[in-house]
Design a protein around this motif. Structure first.
Motif, PDB file in Angstrom:
ATOM      1  N   MET A 187       0.464 -19.025 -18.252  1.00 38.30           N
ATOM      2  CA  MET A 187      -0.833 -19.280 -18.889  1.00 38.30           C
ATOM      3  C   MET A 187      -1.836 -18.182 -18.563  1.00 38.30           C
ATOM      4  O   MET A 187      -2.737 -17.905 -19.337  1.00 38.30           O
ATOM      5  N   GLY A 188      -1.684 -17.568 -17.415  1.00 39.20           N
ATOM      6  CA  GLY A 188      -2.577 -16.475 -17.035  1.00 39.20           C
ATOM      7  C   GLY A 188      -2.465 -15.285 -17.981  1.00 39.20           C
ATOM      8  O   GLY A 188      -3.372 -14.460 -18.068  1.00 39.20           O
ATOM      9  N   MET A 194     -19.047 -21.691 -17.430  1.00 44.27           N
ATOM     10  CA  MET A 194     -18.499 -23.036 -17.584  1.00 44.27           C
ATOM     11  C   MET A 194     -19.590 -24.089 -17.442  1.00 44.27           C
ATOM     12  O   MET A 194     -19.386 -25.247 -17.744  1.00 44.27           O
ATOM     13  N   PRO A 237     -16.086 -13.217 -21.698  1.00 47.18           N
ATOM     14  CA  PRO A 237     -14.663 -13.462 -21.459  1.00 47.18           C
ATOM     15  C   PRO A 237     -13.809 -12.465 -22.239  1.00 47.18           C
ATOM     16  O   PRO A 237     -12.685 -12.177 -21.861  1.00 47.18           O
ATOM     17  N   LYS A 238     -14.355 -11.946 -23.324  1.00 45.58           N
ATOM     18  CA  LYS A 238     -13.583 -11.038 -24.172  1.00 45.58           C
ATOM     19  C   LYS A 238     -13.193  -9.752 -23.437  1.00 45.58           C
ATOM     20  O   LYS A 238     -12.226  -9.101 -23.781  1.00 45.58           O
ATOM     21  N   GLN A 265      -3.116 -12.371 -14.505  1.00 43.65           N
ATOM     22  CA  GLN A 265      -4.238 -12.135 -15.424  1.00 43.65           C
ATOM     23  C   GLN A 265      -4.631 -10.670 -15.416  1.00 43.65           C
ATOM     24  O   GLN A 265      -5.269 -10.190 -16.331  1.00 43.65           O
ATOM     25  N   TYR A 321      -2.098 -15.589 -21.287  1.00 39.53           N
ATOM     26  CA  TYR A 321      -2.489 -15.958 -22.650  1.00 39.53           C
ATOM     27  C   TYR A 321      -3.598 -15.067 -23.208  1.00 39.53           C
ATOM     28  O   TYR A 321      -3.625 -14.762 -24.389  1.00 39.53           O
ATOM     29  N   GLY A 322      -4.525 -14.650 -22.336  1.00 40.38           N
ATOM     30  CA  GLY A 322      -5.594 -13.778 -22.803  1.00 40.38           C
ATOM     31  C   GLY A 322      -5.056 -12.461 -23.329  1.00 40.38           C
ATOM     32  O   GLY A 322      -5.546 -11.924 -24.319  1.00 40.38           O
ATOM     33  N   TYR A 367      -9.818 -16.319 -12.508  1.00 40.96           N
ATOM     34  CA  TYR A 367     -10.459 -17.472 -11.897  1.00 40.96           C
ATOM     35  C   TYR A 367      -9.393 -18.412 -11.339  1.00 40.96           C
ATOM     36  O   TYR A 367      -8.422 -18.737 -12.014  1.00 40.96           O
ATOM     37  N   TYR A 378     -21.541 -10.041 -18.834  1.00 40.60           N
ATOM     38  CA  TYR A 378     -20.271 -10.749 -18.771  1.00 40.60           C
ATOM     39  C   TYR A 378     -19.885 -11.369 -20.104  1.00 40.60           C
ATOM     40  O   TYR A 378     -20.674 -12.013 -20.773  1.00 40.60           O
ATOM     41  N   ILE A 433      -1.838 -11.995 -24.384  1.00 44.85           N
ATOM     42  CA  ILE A 433      -0.878 -12.183 -25.465  1.00 44.85           C
ATOM     43  C   ILE A 433      -1.598 -12.267 -26.809  1.00 44.85           C
ATOM     44  O   ILE A 433      -1.158 -11.685 -27.797  1.00 44.85           O
ATOM     45  N   GLY A 434      -2.724 -12.955 -26.840  1.00 48.15           N
ATOM     46  CA  GLY A 434      -3.483 -13.043 -28.093  1.00 48.15           C
ATOM     47  C   GLY A 434      -2.990 -14.168 -28.977  1.00 48.15           C
ATOM     48  O   GLY A 434      -1.976 -14.807 -28.716  1.00 48.15           O
ATOM     49  N   TRP A 435      -3.757 -14.422 -30.054  1.00 50.41           N
ATOM     50  CA  TRP A 435      -3.471 -15.543 -30.960  1.00 50.41           C
ATOM     51  C   TRP A 435      -2.109 -15.392 -31.627  1.00 50.41           C
ATOM     52  O   TRP A 435      -1.643 -14.291 -31.871  1.00 50.41           O
ATOM     53  N   PHE A 436      -1.510 -16.501 -31.959  1.00 44.50           N
ATOM     54  CA  PHE A 436      -0.310 -16.626 -32.788  1.00 44.50           C
ATOM     55  C   PHE A 436       0.968 -16.048 -32.180  1.00 44.50           C
ATOM     56  O   PHE A 436       2.027 -16.174 -32.737  1.00 44.50           O
ATOM     57  N   LEU A 488     -19.446 -17.813 -14.712  1.00 47.89           N
ATOM     58  CA  LEU A 488     -18.386 -17.677 -15.707  1.00 47.89           C
ATOM     59  C   LEU A 488     -18.660 -18.474 -16.978  1.00 47.89           C
ATOM     60  O   LEU A 488     -17.802 -18.576 -17.843  1.00 47.89           O
TER      61      LEU A 488
END
Lengths: 288, 299, 249
Positions: C97-98, C52, C69-70, C153, C100-101, C76, C67, C103-106, C50
């Motif tokens: 929080m899962g 990290m 993340p986008k 997620q 957040y990917g 995970y 792979y 939902i996107g920025w702002f 992944l």
């Protein structure tokens, strides 16, 4: 506004901006990095002065932000090369600060910048140095702090989710594709400009107390990050106000007194916090 | 300037004493700093140093004159109080160690500044000279100050020498140390106390803000030369001594420059040299090793 | 199609190779256990896949694509010890929080995101604990929160690092039900697993790892005494009770 009003406003702005930014440092366990940055900022300000030969706020802001990021980067590189993290911090900021102090003593003696100022700020002189905006005469340092506070607030509001997630679980943030390193440097940049903004008022060393103490009090009172941010601002403003009147009463240094007031507020929170206070702990121990 | 330094060193007894005492201080902090680093307590020294300021001021307010030994007693008291409070905060709340250190450090220092500003504006009497404690001013030390500092530093070095193997075991493997029948608690307390004393005797020459550097920088520099604790302590002590001598000399001949920053910058210079050419994990050594490996791989 | 394909993966700490020449592929829709002794590099494998941890070499593809993340197709679940339990946040917030990917920025989490998070909490039997600060949850409950977070997620391939360690029986049951449900939906789940006894019962695919791949395939083919001995370097004792083969490490 009166002389006293401006001082109080400036002090509160220091408390609020530092309180906000400080929360993230506490939950990320990075307060030592803030300690380092706020010391290094001195070097940035001196260098900016030597290069631009003026004490204009903008140059100081740029110089300090650059040095702040250099500090962060240098600490990170040393740590990556195998030096313990707190030792890396200890090496970098003491060296930068020492160079800053030497440069001030050598080159900047006759100007407004001196070692004492660097140490404890000169909030009492702030209201004398003004400019006029929209027909209102406001002290320069206060104007700059106001801009910085608003900027910090905007950044935190815009990136709140990302700041929170990278603080709590960087691994998840990586798998979600967030630029973890970039957000880290964003926060450190924020710490640097807050430190410069507060430099005139409280000096390089006591900024640390405004960055750490209000947030720590808030940390003992709530389990929500958003609420913690709010409380932290309140504690920041409260230390500023109590500190100011304490200094008047004792006829002593205002910035030192703000920091001491923060200490007293912490002591009270530590003992009486309904969630995590010593009294509650003590009572829980007796009942069990 | 070098000429001036030599002259001062050869012909002025006062300078000789100041240099000797900063040298001993450098050795003591290099030695104690090595143990502190391995115990992961480097930044505790920073907190203790900042926390010494209110102690000095309170002691001064109580006795009303600048008597070094009493001031240092005050500094030791608040320094120890600071380490105790950090411990207490981290054990009784969820606040982490870094935040506790920062909090105590800045609040004690702020309180010190309040007291200091009060003392400096008090009319009458000789100007206290307490502000020298902030950045250090070796030139301002009296003969008596120098004796006190040299004596204490010598004592610290002697104790560290006598307890070397016990401390080594204690740091490396505390459980084993306990099993071997060592009085672990006593040794720990002794170490913390000696660390506080090192910081406290250093603040007159180096100042409260930068004293931590003298504990950290020579020690880390020594790591680039050796993997053995014994040598590390010796090398750290020597680098500390070197920094002390150079800083004190430059500061005494060109009046006005504070000693602390000069000592720190000298130590930082030693660090950069060690970081670059040190035979253990130094930059050049790393590059060479990388080259050799590439060559091996291509064969 | 393969859910995960790894080619020539190497990870080194301080010049010492922790993982070397790792080649493996995991079929889509499988429940896979990664099994191996302590220090075999199981967590390292996941973290390296992944991104990290830095890889010295290796190509990773997920569902046929390199792979990134986008692509947002990977979920995970970290080892339980890896976050700060004193963080000012509650169970529902962690699950959000899962999202957040997605939902996107702002942007803030929408009502729909919150509804999804609540549903996940409910599914894992944690509906009553939404407002709890995470330190106040039991070990099993903490683990379920993290699983719920992975669930929202809405990924295709899940990586879980020792989700069964230190949990109560109720949580273990909840986890395994969830894994099966995910499988039914056609998702792939890859789990670092410690308890050898439950491998055949829970997982249909097994990867034996000790610094490199020892064996990789359907559990019934791979989970044999021979190969296990090879993985664990002979440090295993086998004994049988009631006709079942039991394994102790």
């Amino acid at each position: 506004m009166t002389y006293e009003g401006w001082i109080l406003l400036t002090a509160c702005l220091v408390g609020i901006s530092c309180g906000m930014v400080g929360c993230f440092l506490i939950v990320r366990r990075m307060t030592m990095l803030a300690d380092a940055i706020s010391h290094s900022v001195l070097l940035g300000i001196v260098l900016a002065f030597l290069v631009a030969n003026s004490l204009n706020g903008i140059y100081m802001l740029i110089g300090a932000t650059v040095i702040g990021l250099v500090t962060t980067f240098a600490i990170q590189s040393l740590h990556n090369s195998g030096v313990q993290e707190d030792a890396s911090i200890g090496i970098v900021f003491t060296t930068f600060f020492a160079i800053g102090v030497i440069l001030i003593s050598l080159f900047a003696r006759d100007v407004h910048l001196d070692v004492e100022h660097a140490l404890m700020g000169e909030i009492a002189f702030i209201p004398w140095n003004t400019y006029t905006v929209f027909g209102i005469e406001i002290p320069k340092a206060t104007g700059m702090l106001l801009c910085i506070t608003i900027f910090a607030l905007l950044v935190i509001l815009m990136f709140y989710k990302e700041l929170k997630l990278t603080s709590f679980d960087a691994a998840l943030a990586v798998t979600l594709g967030l630029p973890v390193a970039l957000i880290h440097y964003l926060l450190m940049g924020l710490v640097s400009i807050t430190a410069v903004g507060s430099f005139d008022a409280v000096g390089a060393v006591l900024v640390v107390s405004m960055l750490v103490v209000p947030g720590t009090c808030a940390y003992l009172l709530t389990d929500r990050l958003s609420v913690m941010l709010l409380y932290s601002c309140l504690f920041g403003a409260a230390s500023a106000i109590f500190g100011y009147y304490g200094a008047l009463w004792l006829d002593a240094s205002i910035s030192g007194s703000m920091s001491a007031a923060g200490g007293i507020l912490f002591l009270l929170t530590w003992v009486f916090s309904p969630r995590y206070g010593l009294l509650r702990r003590y009572r829980a121990m007796i009942t069990s | 300037m070098i000429q001036d330094m030599w002259n001062a060193l050869l012909h002025q007894p006062n300078t000789q004493w100041v240099v000797l005492s900063t040298m001993l201080l450098g050795i003591a902090s290099g030695v104690l700093g090595s143990f502190a680093l391995l115990k992961k307590q480097s930044l505790i020294g920073d907190a203790v140093a900042h926390a010494a300021l209110p102690g000095i001021c309170i002691a001064y307010l109580l006795i009303g004159e600048k008597q070094l030994l009493v001031l240092l007693l005050g500094a030791t008291a608040t320094g120890l109080l600071a380490t105790y409070l950090i411990q207490l905060i981290t054990t009784t709340t969820r606040i982490k160690k870094d935040a506790a250190i920062c909090l105590i450090l800045s609040v004690f220092f702020g309180t010190g500044i309040v007291l200091l500003s009060k003392i400096t504006q008090q009319a009458g009497g000789n100007k206290s000279g307490l502000d020298h404690f902030i950045f250090g001013q070796a030139a301002a030390m009296t003969r008596n100050d120098v004796y006190t500092m040299a004596g204490a530093a010598g004592g610290l070095i002697l104790i560290a020498f006598l307890l070397f193997k016990e401390w080594k075991l204690l740091i490396f493997d505390p459980d084993f140390a306990k099993n071997s029948g060592l009085p672990v608690g006593l040794l720990e307390t002794l170490f913390s106390t000696l660390l506080v004393i090192t910081v406290v005797i250093g603040i007159q020459a180096v100042g409260v803000i930068l004293m931590a550097a003298l504990l950290i920088i020579p020690t880390i520099s020594a790591r680039y030369w050796t993997d053995r604790l014994g040598w590390m302590v010796v090398i750290a002590g020597s680098i500390g001594a070197c920094s002390g001598i150079v800083g004190a000399l430059i500061s005494t001949i060109s009046t006005g420059l504070a000693t602390g920053p000069l000592i720190v910058v000298t130590a930082a210079g030693c660090f950069i040299v060690s970081f670059t050419i040190g035979p253990k994990r130094g930059l050049i050594q790393k590059l060479m090793a990388h080259r050799v490996r590439l060559k091996e791989e291509s064969i | 199609m393969e859910a995960l394909n790894v080619k020539d993966l190497q990870v080194a700490y301080d010049r010492k190779a922790v993982l070397d020449q790792v080649e493996l592929s995991i079929p889509k829709g499988s429940l896979t256990a990664i099994v191996g002794p302590n220090g075999a590099g199981k967590s390292t494998l996941i973290k390296a896949i992944l991104g990290m941890l830095k890889r010295s070499s290796g190509q990773i593809s997920i569902l046929g694509k390199p792979y990134s993340p986008k692509n947002r197709n990977v979920g995970y679940v970290p080892q339980r010890g890896s976050v700060d339990w004193d963080f000012p946040t509650n169970a529902l917030d962690v699950i959000l929080m899962g999202r957040y990917g997605h939902i996107g920025w702002f942007k803030r989490p929408s009502k729909q995101d919150i509804a999804l998070a609540k549903e996940a909490l409910h599914k894992l039997g944690m509906a009553d604990y939404a407002d709890r600060q995470i330190r106040q949850l039991s070990g099993g409950q903490q683990q379920r929160v993290f699983l719920a977070r992975a669930l929202v997620q809405d990924a295709e391939v899940y990586f879980m690092d020792e989700p069964f360690v230190g949990v109560d029986a109720k949580t273990e049951k909840a986890i395994i039900d969830l894994l099966r449900e995910l499988k039914q939906k056609g998702k792939t789940v890859i789990v670092v697993h410690h308890d050898l006894q439950t491998v055949p019962e829970y997982f249909d695919h097994t990867l034996l790892l000790n610094r490199t791949v020892i064996a990789n395939g359907p559990t019934e083919q791979v989970f044999t005494e021979d190969l296990l001995q090879k993985t664990y370097g002979g440090a295993l004792a086998f004994f049988s009770t009631n006709g079942d083969k039991r394994v102790m490490s």
